[in-house]
Motif scaffolding. Structure first.
Motif, PDB file in Angstrom:
ATOM      1  N   ILE A  17     -46.318-158.662  33.159  1.00 19.99           N
ATOM      2  CA  ILE A  17     -46.225-157.412  32.473  1.00 19.99           C
ATOM      3  C   ILE A  17     -44.835-157.540  31.424  1.00 19.99           C
ATOM      4  O   ILE A  17     -45.144-157.246  30.251  1.00 19.99           O
ATOM      5  CB  ILE A  17     -46.023-156.097  33.356  1.00 19.99           C
ATOM      6  CG1 ILE A  17     -47.038-155.727  33.910  1.00 19.99           C
ATOM      7  CG2 ILE A  17     -45.620-155.055  32.350  1.00 19.99           C
ATOM      8  CD1 ILE A  17     -47.295-154.739  34.951  1.00 19.99           C
ATOM      9  N   GLN A  28     -40.077-151.536  27.349  1.00 18.77           N
ATOM     10  CA  GLN A  28     -41.095-150.922  28.349  1.00 18.77           C
ATOM     11  C   GLN A  28     -40.984-149.642  27.965  1.00 18.77           C
ATOM     12  O   GLN A  28     -42.226-148.859  27.924  1.00 18.77           O
ATOM     13  CB  GLN A  28     -40.220-150.852  29.879  1.00 18.77           C
ATOM     14  CG  GLN A  28     -40.397-152.356  30.436  1.00 18.77           C
ATOM     15  CD  GLN A  28     -39.942-152.406  31.813  1.00 18.77           C
ATOM     16  OE1 GLN A  28     -39.633-151.470  32.636  1.00 18.77           O
ATOM     17  NE2 GLN A  28     -39.316-153.565  32.179  1.00 18.77           N
ATOM     18  N   CYS A  32     -44.517-147.535  27.012  1.00 19.95           N
ATOM     19  CA  CYS A  32     -44.873-146.095  27.828  1.00 19.95           C
ATOM     20  C   CYS A  32     -45.186-145.101  26.772  1.00 19.95           C
ATOM     21  O   CYS A  32     -45.929-144.227  26.935  1.00 19.95           O
ATOM     22  CB  CYS A  32     -43.892-145.822  28.715  1.00 19.95           C
ATOM     23  SG  CYS A  32     -43.869-147.133  30.342  1.00 19.95           S
ATOM     24  N   ILE A  37     -48.003-143.775  29.505  1.00 24.03           N
ATOM     25  CA  ILE A  37     -47.820-144.215  30.599  1.00 24.03           C
ATOM     26  C   ILE A  37     -46.560-143.664  31.043  1.00 24.03           C
ATOM     27  O   ILE A  37     -45.417-143.973  30.465  1.00 24.03           O
ATOM     28  CB  ILE A  37     -47.952-145.966  30.847  1.00 24.03           C
ATOM     29  CG1 ILE A  37     -49.410-146.355  30.433  1.00 24.03           C
ATOM     30  CG2 ILE A  37     -47.663-146.505  31.956  1.00 24.03           C
ATOM     31  CD1 ILE A  37     -49.569-147.669  30.011  1.00 24.03           C
ATOM     32  N   PRO A  39     -43.375-143.856  32.655  1.00 21.83           N
ATOM     33  CA  PRO A  39     -42.038-145.044  32.962  1.00 21.83           C
ATOM     34  C   PRO A  39     -41.969-145.339  34.317  1.00 21.83           C
ATOM     35  O   PRO A  39     -42.087-146.503  34.774  1.00 21.83           O
ATOM     36  CB  PRO A  39     -40.841-144.591  32.429  1.00 21.83           C
ATOM     37  CG  PRO A  39     -41.287-143.460  31.292  1.00 21.83           C
ATOM     38  CD  PRO A  39     -42.482-142.839  31.984  1.00 21.83           C
ATOM     39  N   ARG A  41     -44.519-145.028  36.741  1.00 20.56           N
ATOM     40  CA  ARG A  41     -45.501-146.084  37.145  1.00 20.56           C
ATOM     41  C   ARG A  41     -45.648-147.414  36.546  1.00 20.56           C
ATOM     42  O   ARG A  41     -45.794-148.417  37.439  1.00 20.56           O
ATOM     43  CB  ARG A  41     -46.923-145.191  36.451  1.00 20.56           C
ATOM     44  CG  ARG A  41     -47.330-144.120  37.139  1.00 20.56           C
ATOM     45  CD  ARG A  41     -47.539-144.118  38.576  1.00 20.56           C
ATOM     46  NE  ARG A  41     -47.342-142.984  39.371  1.00 20.56           N
ATOM     47  CZ  ARG A  41     -46.286-142.411  39.853  1.00 20.56           C
ATOM     48  NH1 ARG A  41     -45.269-143.185  39.593  1.00 20.56           N
ATOM     49  NH2 ARG A  41     -45.879-141.171  40.337  1.00 20.56           N
ATOM     50  N   LEU A  42     -44.838-147.580  35.548  1.00 15.38           N
ATOM     51  CA  LEU A  42     -44.800-148.911  35.136  1.00 15.38           C
ATOM     52  C   LEU A  42     -43.776-149.751  35.852  1.00 15.38           C
ATOM     53  O   LEU A  42     -44.018-150.950  36.441  1.00 15.38           O
ATOM     54  CB  LEU A  42     -44.360-149.000  33.753  1.00 15.38           C
ATOM     55  CG  LEU A  42     -44.344-150.253  32.983  1.00 15.38           C
ATOM     56  CD1 LEU A  42     -45.700-151.276  32.953  1.00 15.38           C
ATOM     57  CD2 LEU A  42     -43.695-150.296  31.447  1.00 15.38           C
ATOM     58  N   SER A  43     -42.574-148.940  36.434  1.00 13.97           N
ATOM     59  CA  SER A  43     -41.713-149.660  37.224  1.00 13.97           C
ATOM     60  C   SER A  43     -42.435-150.023  38.423  1.00 13.97           C
ATOM     61  O   SER A  43     -41.975-151.029  39.073  1.00 13.97           O
ATOM     62  CB  SER A  43     -40.501-148.706  37.340  1.00 13.97           C
ATOM     63  OG  SER A  43     -39.527-149.299  38.255  1.00 13.97           O
ATOM     64  N   HIS A  55     -53.372-146.910  36.722  1.00 12.45           N
ATOM     65  CA  HIS A  55     -52.154-147.403  35.701  1.00 12.45           C
ATOM     66  C   HIS A  55     -52.298-148.949  35.650  1.00 12.45           C
ATOM     67  O   HIS A  55     -51.733-149.534  34.716  1.00 12.45           O
ATOM     68  CB  HIS A  55     -50.826-146.657  36.010  1.00 12.45           C
ATOM     69  CG  HIS A  55     -50.724-145.222  35.507  1.00 12.45           C
ATOM     70  ND1 HIS A  55     -51.026-144.228  36.483  1.00 12.45           N
ATOM     71  CD2 HIS A  55     -50.660-144.648  34.213  1.00 12.45           C
ATOM     72  CE1 HIS A  55     -50.756-143.046  35.835  1.00 12.45           C
ATOM     73  NE2 HIS A  55     -50.816-143.431  34.601  1.00 12.45           N
ATOM     74  N   ARG A  56     -52.263-149.524  36.867  1.00  9.37           N
ATOM     75  CA  ARG A  56     -52.507-151.060  37.005  1.00  9.37           C
ATOM     76  C   ARG A  56     -53.746-151.293  35.968  1.00  9.37           C
ATOM     77  O   ARG A  56     -53.589-152.509  35.391  1.00  9.37           O
ATOM     78  CB  ARG A  56     -52.764-151.301  38.352  1.00  9.37           C
ATOM     79  CG  ARG A  56     -52.576-153.093  38.388  1.00  9.37           C
ATOM     80  CD  ARG A  56     -52.739-153.348  40.054  1.00  9.37           C
ATOM     81  NE  ARG A  56     -52.702-154.940  39.978  1.00  9.37           N
ATOM     82  CZ  ARG A  56     -51.591-155.666  40.459  1.00  9.37           C
ATOM     83  NH1 ARG A  56     -50.581-154.965  41.109  1.00  9.37           N
ATOM     84  NH2 ARG A  56     -51.730-156.747  40.616  1.00  9.37           N
ATOM     85  N   VAL A  59     -52.819-150.796  32.164  1.00  8.84           N
ATOM     86  CA  VAL A  59     -51.716-151.658  31.627  1.00  8.84           C
ATOM     87  C   VAL A  59     -52.259-153.012  31.491  1.00  8.84           C
ATOM     88  O   VAL A  59     -52.169-153.989  30.545  1.00  8.84           O
ATOM     89  CB  VAL A  59     -50.371-151.794  32.827  1.00  8.84           C
ATOM     90  CG1 VAL A  59     -49.513-152.878  32.429  1.00  8.84           C
ATOM     91  CG2 VAL A  59     -49.780-150.341  32.616  1.00  8.84           C
TER      92      VAL A  59
END
Length: 69
Positions: A17, A28, A32, A37, A39, A41-43, A55-56, A59
């Motif tokens: 990522i 990031q 997001c 998205i 933040p 969830r990205l973390s 979310h995976r 992304v």
């Protein structure tokens, strides 16, 4: 590079990522905000602390990552 998250190192998927964001010259936060998205969830995806399957998938599609999971 400082790693402020010693308890949860970056996963291989997380590094992918980060690499894709660098290639697109996005941080990031901007990524997001642009794609709505959360933040957190990205973390979670970067550190593997939560599956966040929906979310995976999003992304992975946005960044062109072949998701093995």
């Amino acid at each position: 590079m400082l790693d402020n998250n010693k308890k949860h190192p970056v996963t291989p998927f997380g590094w992918t990522i980060k690499q894709k964001l660098v290639e697109r010259q996005l941080d990031q936060k901007t990524f997001c905000e642009t794609y709505q998205i959360p933040p957190a969830r990205l973390s979670n995806l970067i550190h593997g602390t939560r599956k966040a399957k929906r979310h995976r998938k999003i992304v992975s599609q946005l960044l062109g990552i072949q998701d093995e999971s």
